[in-house]
Design a protein around this motif. Structure first.
Motif, PDB file in Angstrom:
ATOM      1  N   ARG A 142       0.880  -1.543  -0.148  1.00 43.01           N
ATOM      2  CA  ARG A 142      -0.063  -0.024  -0.188  1.00 43.01           C
ATOM      3  C   ARG A 142       0.593   1.147   0.354  1.00 43.01           C
ATOM      4  N   PHE A 143       0.212   1.710  -0.532  1.00 40.68           N
ATOM      5  CA  PHE A 143       1.457   3.768  -0.875  1.00 40.68           C
ATOM      6  C   PHE A 143      -0.140   4.685  -0.903  1.00 40.68           C
ATOM      7  N   ASP A 144       0.707   5.713  -0.072  1.00 40.98           N
ATOM      8  CA  ASP A 144      -0.238   7.028  -0.197  1.00 40.98           C
ATOM      9  C   ASP A 144       0.116   7.821  -1.010  1.00 40.98           C
ATOM     10  N   ASP A 145       0.539   7.429  -1.319  1.00 40.99           N
ATOM     11  CA  ASP A 145       1.806   8.691  -2.473  1.00 40.99           C
ATOM     12  C   ASP A 145       1.895   7.890  -4.053  1.00 40.99           C
ATOM     13  N   ALA A 146       0.180   8.796  -4.827  1.00 47.58           N
ATOM     14  CA  ALA A 146       1.226   7.307  -6.286  1.00 47.58           C
ATOM     15  C   ALA A 146       1.920   7.521  -7.154  1.00 47.58           C
ATOM     16  N   VAL A 147       2.883   8.045  -7.224  1.00 47.53           N
ATOM     17  CA  VAL A 147       4.267   9.053  -7.376  1.00 47.53           C
ATOM     18  C   VAL A 147       5.277   7.394  -7.285  1.00 47.53           C
ATOM     19  N   MET A 148       4.775   6.959  -5.949  1.00 48.52           N
ATOM     20  CA  MET A 148       5.860   6.021  -5.625  1.00 48.52           C
ATOM     21  C   MET A 148       5.106   4.812  -6.098  1.00 48.52           C
ATOM     22  N   MET A 149       3.803   4.521  -5.289  1.00 45.11           N
ATOM     23  CA  MET A 149       3.308   3.269  -6.467  1.00 45.11           C
ATOM     24  C   MET A 149       3.939   3.195  -8.020  1.00 45.11           C
ATOM     25  N   ILE A 150       3.642   4.801  -8.375  1.00 44.41           N
ATOM     26  CA  ILE A 150       3.717   4.212 -10.067  1.00 44.41           C
ATOM     27  C   ILE A 150       5.687   4.029 -10.580  1.00 44.41           C
ATOM     28  N   GLU A 151       6.320   4.464  -9.445  1.00 42.87           N
ATOM     29  CA  GLU A 151       7.656   4.123  -9.502  1.00 42.87           C
ATOM     30  C   GLU A 151       8.284   2.537  -9.090  1.00 42.87           C
ATOM     31  N   ALA A 152       7.418   2.425  -7.993  1.00 41.36           N
ATOM     32  CA  ALA A 152       7.786   0.884  -7.379  1.00 41.36           C
ATOM     33  C   ALA A 152       7.067  -0.334  -8.606  1.00 41.36           C
ATOM     34  N   ALA A 153       5.786   0.374  -9.713  1.00 42.94           N
ATOM     35  CA  ALA A 153       5.746  -0.658 -10.173  1.00 42.94           C
ATOM     36  C   ALA A 153       6.665  -0.577 -11.823  1.00 42.94           C
ATOM     37  N   ALA A 154       7.412   0.259 -12.123  1.00 49.79           N
ATOM     38  CA  ALA A 154       8.346   0.354 -13.453  1.00 49.79           C
ATOM     39  C   ALA A 154       9.231  -0.294 -12.324  1.00 49.79           C
ATOM     40  N   ALA A 155       9.672  -0.252 -11.335  1.00 48.93           N
ATOM     41  CA  ALA A 155      10.671  -1.134 -11.049  1.00 48.93           C
ATOM     42  C   ALA A 155      10.622  -2.691 -10.609  1.00 48.93           C
ATOM     43  N   GLY A 156       9.033  -2.540 -11.386  1.00 45.81           N
ATOM     44  CA  GLY A 156       9.214  -4.611 -10.751  1.00 45.81           C
ATOM     45  C   GLY A 156       8.760  -5.107  -9.833  1.00 45.81           C
ATOM     46  N   HIS A 157       7.995  -3.974  -8.812  1.00 42.74           N
ATOM     47  CA  HIS A 157       7.726  -4.569  -7.705  1.00 42.74           C
ATOM     48  C   HIS A 157       6.044  -5.323  -7.617  1.00 42.74           C
ATOM     49  N   GLY A 158       5.571  -5.483  -8.457  1.00 43.17           N
ATOM     50  CA  GLY A 158       3.719  -5.863  -8.490  1.00 43.17           C
ATOM     51  C   GLY A 158       3.471  -5.457 -10.072  1.00 43.17           C
ATOM     52  N   VAL A 159       2.057  -5.027  -9.738  1.00 44.63           N
ATOM     53  CA  VAL A 159       1.394  -4.394 -10.744  1.00 44.63           C
ATOM     54  C   VAL A 159       0.091  -3.731  -9.821  1.00 44.63           C
ATOM     55  N   ALA A 160       0.158  -2.372 -10.279  1.00 48.60           N
ATOM     56  CA  ALA A 160      -0.220  -1.299  -9.589  1.00 48.60           C
ATOM     57  C   ALA A 160      -1.893  -0.572 -10.642  1.00 48.60           C
ATOM     58  N   LEU A 161      -2.891  -0.114 -10.428  1.00 51.93           N
ATOM     59  CA  LEU A 161      -3.951   0.586 -10.291  1.00 51.93           C
ATOM     60  C   LEU A 161      -3.776   1.683 -10.373  1.00 51.93           C
ATOM     61  N   CYS A 162      -3.784   2.588 -11.646  1.00 52.02           N
ATOM     62  CA  CYS A 162      -3.678   3.584 -11.515  1.00 52.02           C
ATOM     63  C   CYS A 162      -4.335   4.428 -12.440  1.00 52.02           C
ATOM     64  N   PRO A 163      -4.504   5.577 -12.597  1.00 47.21           N
ATOM     65  CA  PRO A 163      -4.813   6.629 -13.880  1.00 47.21           C
ATOM     66  C   PRO A 163      -4.202   6.669 -15.434  1.00 47.21           C
ATOM     67  N   ARG A 164      -4.731   6.453 -16.414  1.00 53.99           N
ATOM     68  CA  ARG A 164      -3.578   6.231 -17.584  1.00 53.99           C
ATOM     69  C   ARG A 164      -3.003   7.571 -17.995  1.00 53.99           C
ATOM     70  N   ARG A 165      -4.117   8.869 -17.150  1.00 57.20           N
ATOM     71  CA  ARG A 165      -3.501  10.203 -17.526  1.00 57.20           C
ATOM     72  C   ARG A 165      -1.873  10.201 -17.117  1.00 57.20           C
ATOM     73  N   LEU A 166      -1.365   9.663 -15.876  1.00 54.55           N
ATOM     74  CA  LEU A 166      -0.517   9.915 -14.775  1.00 54.55           C
ATOM     75  C   LEU A 166       0.192   8.852 -15.482  1.00 54.55           C
ATOM     76  N   VAL A 167       0.530   7.716 -16.333  1.00 51.50           N
ATOM     77  CA  VAL A 167       1.555   6.651 -16.765  1.00 51.50           C
ATOM     78  C   VAL A 167       1.485   6.658 -18.068  1.00 51.50           C
ATOM     79  N   GLU A 168       1.681   7.467 -18.698  1.00 52.46           N
ATOM     80  CA  GLU A 168       1.295   7.970 -20.535  1.00 52.46           C
ATOM     81  C   GLU A 168       2.496   7.827 -21.006  1.00 52.46           C
ATOM     82  N   PRO A 169       3.472   8.615 -19.413  1.00 50.58           N
ATOM     83  CA  PRO A 169       4.609   9.183 -19.867  1.00 50.58           C
ATOM     84  C   PRO A 169       5.819   8.228 -19.658  1.00 50.58           C
ATOM     85  N   HIS A 170       5.378   6.774 -18.499  1.00 48.92           N
ATOM     86  CA  HIS A 170       6.065   5.472 -18.946  1.00 48.92           C
ATOM     87  C   HIS A 170       5.885   4.396 -20.049  1.00 48.92           C
TER      88      HIS A 170
END
Length: 301
Positions: free
Chosen positions: A217-245
């Motif tokens: 669990r994360f209270d910061d969506a930025v940390m959650m997105i970075e964790a997903a990019a680092a291979g720590h799991g699958v994140a559910l998040c708004p597409r707007r935020l992950v489009e650059p990734h």
């Protein structure tokens, strides 16, 4: 020294009537009645002690003193307008903006140059928060928050509907034996954010699962997105935020499923609607949030 000047509204009426050669047209231009224009010009003539117009039936013609006065008045009004424009353009307006962390860093910052180009006299002071207290108190002028739009006592404008998607690193599916179907999430580590429950997305994927209890669990969506990019799991998040990734290839969508969720809203401090700089920022935000193509959406914390 004290200046002895006629009323400005009388000078405006005189200049408009002389230019339009009509009291009726001058009244329409100034958004007053014809009788008001006539009264203002008559008052001006009485103060000056000269006739400025000859009234010939329904026509008006400047007298010689009127023509001389008009030349001077036009020059003076032009100088006043020029000075007003110069000082208004040069005045700085400070605008305090509070944004939810993820939308601020992942979406807003890259677009601020456009606002500054359009409004060079507005100085933005940015901070991040998910709380409402600073907006209610007027400590900040404008806030951007994620939710259902129900914030009693605060004026708000919805930026857009948001679309939630699942993302992970390109290498992650192979590490858990593949993510070919949504049901394969049973063997994945799910990453959570408190305002983005998994249940609506699971329903859209055809899975009658309860809200997942495990994962990180994360209270910061930025940390959650970075964790997903680092291979720590699958994140559910708004597409707007992950489009650059997604465009850079550091994240991928393992499934084509998307779920329509709540959205980002622009919230205004109590006195903000009366401030032109605040409303200019609101209108710019609403325009910038509109998707450039049918593929768009997403946003949280």
């Amino acid at each position: 020294m004290a200046f002895r000047l006629p009323p400005m509204h009388a000078l405006e009426a005189f200049e408009a009537a002389a230019r339009q050669q009509s009291f009726v047209k001058a009244a329409a231009e100034l958004c007053v009645t014809q009788s008001a224009v006539s009264h203002r010009i008559r008052q001006l003539e009485d103060d000056l002690g000269v006739r400025l117009f000859l009234r010939l039936n329904r026509n008006i013609v400047l007298t010689p003193p009127g023509e001389a006065y008009l030349a001077s008045i036009r020059s003076a009004l032009a100088d006043i307008e020029s000075a007003t424009r110069a000082i208004a353009h040069g005045a700085r307006h400070e605008l305090r903006v509070s944004v939810a962390p993820a939308i601020g860093s992942k979406w807003l910052v890259s677009r601020l140059a456009d606002f500054q180009r359009q409004h060079p006299a507005v100085d933005l002071i940015l901070s991040t928060s998910t709380q409402l207290g600073t907006i209610r108190s007027g400590e900040v002028d404008v806030g951007v928050r994620y939710g259902d739009g129900q914030w009693p006592g605060l004026a708000s404008f919805k930026m857009s509907d948001e679309v939630l998607v699942t993302v992970c690193s390109p290498a992650y599916p192979a590490r858990v034996g593949g993510l070919d179907e949504p049901v394969d999430l049973a063997r994945a580590c799910l990453l959570h954010h408190p305002i983005l429950p998994w249940r609506p997305w699971l329903e859209a994927a055809g899975l009658d699962w309860p809200e997942p209890a495990g994962g990180v669990r994360f209270d910061d969506a930025v940390m959650m997105i970075e964790a997903a990019a680092a291979g720590h799991g699958v994140a559910l998040c708004p597409r707007r935020l992950v489009e650059p990734h997604l465009e850079a290839g550091s994240l991928m969508q393992p499934f084509a499923v998307a779920a329509l969720d709540r959205g980002y809203h622009v919230l205004l401090a109590p006195d903000a609607p009366s401030r032109p700089s605040a409303m200019a920022f609101v209108h710019w935000l609403l325009a910038a949030a509109q998707p450039a193509s049918p593929a768009g959406g997403g946003g949280a914390g």
